[in-house]
Design an enzyme around this catalytic site. Sequence first.
Site, short mmCIF file in Angstrom:
data_model
loop_
_atom_site.label_atom_id
_atom_site.label_comp_id
_atom_site.label_asym_id
_atom_site.label_seq_id
_atom_site.Cartn_x
_atom_site.Cartn_y
_atom_site.Cartn_z
N THR A 85 -2.94 -45.11 9.10
CA THR A 85 -3.51 -44.56 10.34
C THR A 85 -2.50 -43.67 11.05
O THR A 85 -1.31 -43.98 11.06
CB THR A 85 -3.91 -45.71 11.29
OG1 THR A 85 -4.78 -46.58 10.59
CG2 THR A 85 -4.55 -45.20 12.55
N VAL A 86 -2.96 -42.60 11.68
CA VAL A 86 -2.10 -41.77 12.52
C VAL A 86 -2.66 -41.75 13.93
O VAL A 86 -3.88 -41.80 14.13
CB VAL A 86 -1.96 -40.33 12.00
CG1 VAL A 86 -1.19 -40.29 10.68
CG2 VAL A 86 -3.31 -39.64 11.85
#
Length: 534
Positions: free
Chosen positions: A353-354
């Site tokens: 995830t970013v």
Amino acid sequence: MKLLQPKYTSQRNVVFAKNGMVATSQPLAAQAGLDILKKGGNAVDAAIATAACLTVVEPTSNGIGGDAFALVWMKEKLYGLDSSGPAPQNISIEALKSLGYEKMPKFGWIPITVPGAPAAWVELSKRFGNLALKEVLQPAIDYARNGYPISPTLGKFWKRAYEIYKKELKSEEFESWFETFAPNGRAPEVGEIWSSLDHANTLEKIAETNGEAFYQGEIADKIVASSNKYGGYLSKDDLTNFRPEWVNPISVNYRGYDVWEIPPNGQGIVALMALNILKNDEFIEKETVTTYHKQLEAMKLAFSCGKEYVTDPNYMKVTVEELLSEKYGKERYSEIKETANLPHPGKPSSGGTVYLATADGEGNMVSFIQSNYMGFGSGIVVPGTGIGLQNRGHDFSLNEHDANALIGGKKTYHTIIPGFLTKNNEAIGPFGVMGGYMQPQGHVQVIMNSIDFHLNPQEALDAPRWQWIEGKTIEVEQSFSNEIVEELVNKGHEIKIASDNGSFGRGQIIWKNNETGVLMGGTESRTDGSIASW
């Protein structure tokens, strides 16, 4: 927002700016967002540019084939966007069990759900953007086509993923992943230039068609052809019929501040439940065994309810209002004892995830998160597109009695969550901590660090973190106080000191001083984090 003299002196100073700020885990992506601001784009344009760049410069955590959520503060109002895709309509528990599955697999076509990230970019641009989508996506297109040097943390996780995939992904359907992300028979080295012409062309088609090529046209056809070839369930109708949802953000008031999250199917409600429990006590000192013990116990109680009840809201057996009620928070707080307990769900009354944060000079702000899940995701790259597809469906249960049981067209419990903070109906700003089930735990810690313990954004992020794993098992970072670890053990917690801080999340914060308009940002020291500002 008033921040008192910090208790911790971090090696990395907080950043101040007036005209705009972008905070994320990759310097190139942050700079791309800032460039868009300087071209006349607003915080939404900057968020889209940064997010698209992150699919290129941090593919170990997200991609075009993932999902996205956003909280947008625009013209003094907060909006929520849920762009998570559902399971394919034709998939079912019965179908998978007939193939011999007892639980959802991690890799391959089975756990792939409809990708929502490109639709999120299009929807945000259409509703709030100042610039054309093509201009906003151009930095990402350029990096994909011309290449960029691999940064240190990126290289570490890329190599780790390659070693895992090399051992586990042996069949033909995974060959395109290795051709795309390990074209020389290995993961790219730190400092080495990597590019993907297919990725660039896909981004360009999305930009030129406002996403139609991805969901209805040429790219959709390639996705479906690959799905059909390898026994997937994703169909053209699944892609064509997908639409992001504008949702009403949910919140709890914590010591005079409103903490906002996206409603279920996201797990942001877990962070809010924990804060709703913890606000029934007062915390003056951060580094005490009592503070940590109560944080851990509240987190366990919140997670037990989250895993029991949270799923696609169309299938939830209890309401958000019930889970976040003052009464329920007090009831759960009363269950915290002097020693560690095993977590259990309460019973409210029925009724890879970013993350990125952006702000512009006009007061608009965005909290945005997107992910492929578990690093690179499913291990599937659609041939000729550069698109790595998410494996978000892995979180579905094949037990039909579970709240998160697999049903065709249903959205799964979702780990990625953006956060936002306001006070007296004024924006303080966006915050987030990525990293699977660490995310709500990270949200609770950075909010308490900021509000209870008066740490500035950088210190709030740098402070040693903990995470509940299961049962009474807690992991802490190596920088955690040995004395407090011993005291927590004496209270019955099973403490493990992690050898690597990679699982403790990666966060970003931008706070705004509403009297001066000055922005104050912190970025993650556990990754290649960067703040671009002017």
